[in-house]
Design a protein around this motif. Structure first.
Motif, PDB file in Angstrom:
ATOM      1  N   GLN A  87       0.800  -1.220   0.000  1.00  0.00           N
ATOM      2  CA  GLN A  87       0.000   0.000   0.000  1.00  0.00           C
ATOM      3  C   GLN A  87       0.837   1.276   0.000  1.00  0.00           C
ATOM      4  N   GLU A  88       2.126   1.161  -0.332  1.00  0.00           N
ATOM      5  CA  GLU A  88       2.967   2.352  -0.399  1.00  0.00           C
ATOM      6  C   GLU A  88       3.527   2.590  -1.792  1.00  0.00           C
ATOM      7  N   ILE A  89       3.666   1.542  -2.576  1.00  0.00           N
ATOM      8  CA  ILE A  89       4.191   1.682  -3.937  1.00  0.00           C
ATOM      9  C   ILE A  89       3.028   1.432  -4.887  1.00  0.00           C
TER      10      ILE A  89
END
Length: 84
Positions: free
Chosen positions: A74-76
């Motif tokens: 959920q960050e890249i």
């Protein structure tokens, strides 16, 4: 559709998981894979091709993550193709 004629048992069930985590395959007229809310159907040769691809892709993914321990879900948000 139907009508309840008699209640045979009534009990409190534990809360359901947010998703069904079971994966299973059944073999009837062809191979059915059931995972969470997904159901896919394969011929026997297609199933073995699919399972081989998933196994190879899992190996590639594990290698990718081993070399990039900083990766967090959920960050890249740019797709990174790591297995074909």
């Amino acid at each position: 559709m139907g009508e309840i004629k008699k209640i045979l048992d009534s009990r409190k069930l534990p809360d359901r998981e947010k998703h069904s985590s079971r994966l299973f395959a059944d073999l009837g007229e062809n191979v059915h894979i059931h995972f969470r809310d997904l159901r896919t159907v394969y011929s026997v040769p297609e199933f073995f091709e699919f399972s081989d691809i998933v196994a190879r892709s899992a190996k590639d993914l594990k290698r990718f993550l081993r070399w990039r321990p900083q990766y967090k879900e959920q960050e890249i948000f740019d797709a990174i193709t790591i297995a074909l």
